[in-house]
Design a protein around this motif. Structure first.
Motif, PDB file in Angstrom:
ATOM      1  N   LYS A  29       3.595 -16.514  -6.578  1.00 31.09           N
ATOM      2  CA  LYS A  29       4.962 -16.925  -6.910  1.00 31.09           C
ATOM      3  C   LYS A  29       5.363 -18.143  -6.059  1.00 31.09           C
ATOM      4  O   LYS A  29       5.933 -19.107  -6.574  1.00 31.09           O
ATOM      5  N   VAL A  30       5.037 -18.095  -4.768  1.00 35.41           N
ATOM      6  CA  VAL A  30       5.360 -19.223  -3.881  1.00 35.41           C
ATOM      7  C   VAL A  30       4.612 -20.473  -4.350  1.00 35.41           C
ATOM      8  O   VAL A  30       5.187 -21.560  -4.402  1.00 35.41           O
ATOM      9  N   ARG A  31       3.330 -20.323  -4.698  1.00 33.45           N
ATOM     10  CA  ARG A  31       2.553 -21.484  -5.176  1.00 33.45           C
ATOM     11  C   ARG A  31       3.171 -22.073  -6.448  1.00 33.45           C
ATOM     12  O   ARG A  31       3.292 -23.287  -6.593  1.00 33.45           O
ATOM     13  N   ALA A  32       3.594 -21.198  -7.350  1.00 37.32           N
ATOM     14  CA  ALA A  32       4.218 -21.670  -8.593  1.00 37.32           C
ATOM     15  C   ALA A  32       5.535 -22.385  -8.295  1.00 37.32           C
ATOM     16  O   ALA A  32       5.830 -23.438  -8.871  1.00 37.32           O
ATOM     17  N   LEU A  33       6.326 -21.819  -7.402  1.00 37.05           N
ATOM     18  CA  LEU A  33       7.596 -22.449  -7.031  1.00 37.05           C
ATOM     19  C   LEU A  33       7.355 -23.801  -6.355  1.00 37.05           C
ATOM     20  O   LEU A  33       8.081 -24.765  -6.604  1.00 37.05           O
ATOM     21  N   MET A  34       6.336 -23.877  -5.506  1.00 31.22           N
ATOM     22  CA  MET A  34       6.003 -25.144  -4.854  1.00 31.22           C
ATOM     23  C   MET A  34       5.627 -26.197  -5.909  1.00 31.22           C
ATOM     24  O   MET A  34       6.034 -27.345  -5.808  1.00 31.22           O
ATOM     25  N   ARG A  35       4.874 -25.788  -6.904  1.00 32.58           N
ATOM     26  CA  ARG A  35       4.479 -26.740  -7.964  1.00 32.58           C
ATOM     27  C   ARG A  35       5.683 -27.217  -8.760  1.00 32.58           C
ATOM     28  O   ARG A  35       5.673 -28.311  -9.320  1.00 32.58           O
ATOM     29  N   SER A  36       6.744 -26.393  -8.803  1.00 28.19           N
ATOM     30  CA  SER A  36       7.926 -26.770  -9.581  1.00 28.19           C
ATOM     31  C   SER A  36       8.814 -27.782  -8.838  1.00 28.19           C
ATOM     32  O   SER A  36       9.683 -28.393  -9.445  1.00 28.19           O
ATOM     33  N   LEU A  37       8.606 -27.940  -7.545  1.00 26.19           N
ATOM     34  CA  LEU A  37       9.407 -28.901  -6.769  1.00 26.19           C
ATOM     35  C   LEU A  37       8.994 -30.328  -7.104  1.00 26.19           C
ATOM     36  O   LEU A  37       7.843 -30.572  -7.462  1.00 26.19           O
ATOM     37  N   PRO A  38       9.899 -31.286  -6.960  1.00 27.40           N
ATOM     38  CA  PRO A  38       9.519 -32.686  -7.124  1.00 27.40           C
ATOM     39  C   PRO A  38       8.404 -33.042  -6.136  1.00 27.40           C
ATOM     40  O   PRO A  38       8.343 -32.501  -5.030  1.00 27.40           O
ATOM     41  N   GLU A  39       7.524 -33.940  -6.531  1.00 28.41           N
ATOM     42  CA  GLU A  39       6.331 -34.293  -5.757  1.00 28.41           C
ATOM     43  C   GLU A  39       6.649 -34.637  -4.293  1.00 28.41           C
ATOM     44  O   GLU A  39       6.016 -34.117  -3.383  1.00 28.41           O
ATOM     45  N   ILE A  97       7.214 -30.682   2.449  1.00 33.77           N
ATOM     46  CA  ILE A  97       7.114 -29.291   2.898  1.00 33.77           C
ATOM     47  C   ILE A  97       5.679 -28.953   3.287  1.00 33.77           C
ATOM     48  O   ILE A  97       5.428 -28.316   4.307  1.00 33.77           O
ATOM     49  N   GLU A  98       4.714 -29.412   2.491  1.00 27.19           N
ATOM     50  CA  GLU A  98       3.302 -29.154   2.810  1.00 27.19           C
ATOM     51  C   GLU A  98       2.913 -29.783   4.142  1.00 27.19           C
ATOM     52  O   GLU A  98       2.225 -29.165   4.961  1.00 27.19           O
ATOM     53  N   LEU A  99       3.352 -31.023   4.362  1.00 23.25           N
ATOM     54  CA  LEU A  99       3.027 -31.691   5.629  1.00 23.25           C
ATOM     55  C   LEU A  99       3.645 -30.955   6.814  1.00 23.25           C
ATOM     56  O   LEU A  99       3.028 -30.837   7.874  1.00 23.25           O
ATOM     57  N   ALA A 100       4.849 -30.440   6.633  1.00 24.37           N
ATOM     58  CA  ALA A 100       5.531 -29.738   7.723  1.00 24.37           C
ATOM     59  C   ALA A 100       4.880 -28.391   8.020  1.00 24.37           C
ATOM     60  O   ALA A 100       4.617 -28.071   9.183  1.00 24.37           O
ATOM     61  N   PHE A 101       4.584 -27.610   6.979  1.00 27.93           N
ATOM     62  CA  PHE A 101       4.155 -26.242   7.209  1.00 27.93           C
ATOM     63  C   PHE A 101       2.648 -26.031   7.194  1.00 27.93           C
ATOM     64  O   PHE A 101       2.149 -25.116   7.832  1.00 27.93           O
ATOM     65  N   PHE A 102       1.932 -26.861   6.472  1.00 22.38           N
ATOM     66  CA  PHE A 102       0.489 -26.658   6.413  1.00 22.38           C
ATOM     67  C   PHE A 102      -0.276 -27.625   7.300  1.00 22.38           C
ATOM     68  O   PHE A 102      -1.395 -27.352   7.691  1.00 22.38           O
ATOM     69  N   GLU A 103       0.333 -28.776   7.613  1.00 26.40           N
ATOM     70  CA  GLU A 103      -0.328 -29.748   8.478  1.00 26.40           C
ATOM     71  C   GLU A 103       0.307 -29.784   9.858  1.00 26.40           C
ATOM     72  O   GLU A 103      -0.182 -30.462  10.748  1.00 26.40           O
TER      73      GLU A 103
END
Length: 196
Positions: free
Chosen positions: A137-147, A153-159
């Protein structure tokens, strides 16, 4: 990229820092080289004192001078000399590097400490299915966000990048990046709340 045609420095005359920055704005790579020759060693010394690791210090110094090349328009001679501006940028980059390193270490320690209790606890297939559904669900919601918002968000939380690093990486204003992250997280939280 078109490079501006610039005249070489007059024989035996050293350019001022402001003149070098003007030439860098015109995309004169020899001006950047001259600036690096002038400040590379003292910037490296400062960064090494903070980072405590030669290869990290070299990487940070390279990043600082890359930012000088990319963001020369941010230097304003009317606000003061180049040297403090350059050293402040180097100090901030080195501190960001340390924060990132500490955060990665903390995450590694957290994930290491999570391994042992899981091995001892009896299997929970229903909980695992629930976690898997929530993750999808989180992955789907992330894909729905503007690029741009998703990438911030990816740079902040995953990098593990700081907001200022993300702003520099994406070439956006710091306030814009903070707004994207805050808005994206609120949208994710609301959507996850509706889904439960």
């Amino acid at each position: 990229m078109l490079l501006a045609v610039v005249q070489p420095w007059p024989e035996g005359k050293q350019p001022t820092d402001s003149a070098l920055m003007e030439r860098i704005l015109q995309r004169d790579s020899t001006a950047l080289e001259t600036l690096y020759d002038r400040y590379g060693r003292p910037v490296y010394s400062l960064v090494l004192r903070i980072a405590q690791h030669p290869s990290s210090a070299e990487e940070i110094v390279q990043d600082v001078f890359l930012q000088v090349w990319r963001r020369a328009d941010r230097f304003q001679a009317a606000r003061g000399p180049l040297e403090p501006w350059l050293f402040t940028m180097a100090r901030n980059r080195a501190l960001d590097h340390l924060r990132l390193k500490r955060e990665k270490q903390r995450r590694r320690e957290d994930s290491d400490s999570d391994v042992f209790p899981t091995a001892v606890v009896r299997p929970d297939p229903e909980g695992e299915i629930d976690r898997s559904r929530r993750a999808e669900k989180v992955r789907a919601l992330m894909r729905s966000l503007p690029e741009a918002q998703r990438r911030a968000i990816e740079l902040a939380f995953f990098e593990g990048m700081s907001h200022s690093e993300i702003a520099a990486s994406m070439g956006e204003a710091l306030g814009t990046v903070k707004s994207w992250i805050r808005g994206g997280l609120l949208k994710l939280r609301e959507s996850l709340g509706e889904a439960t």
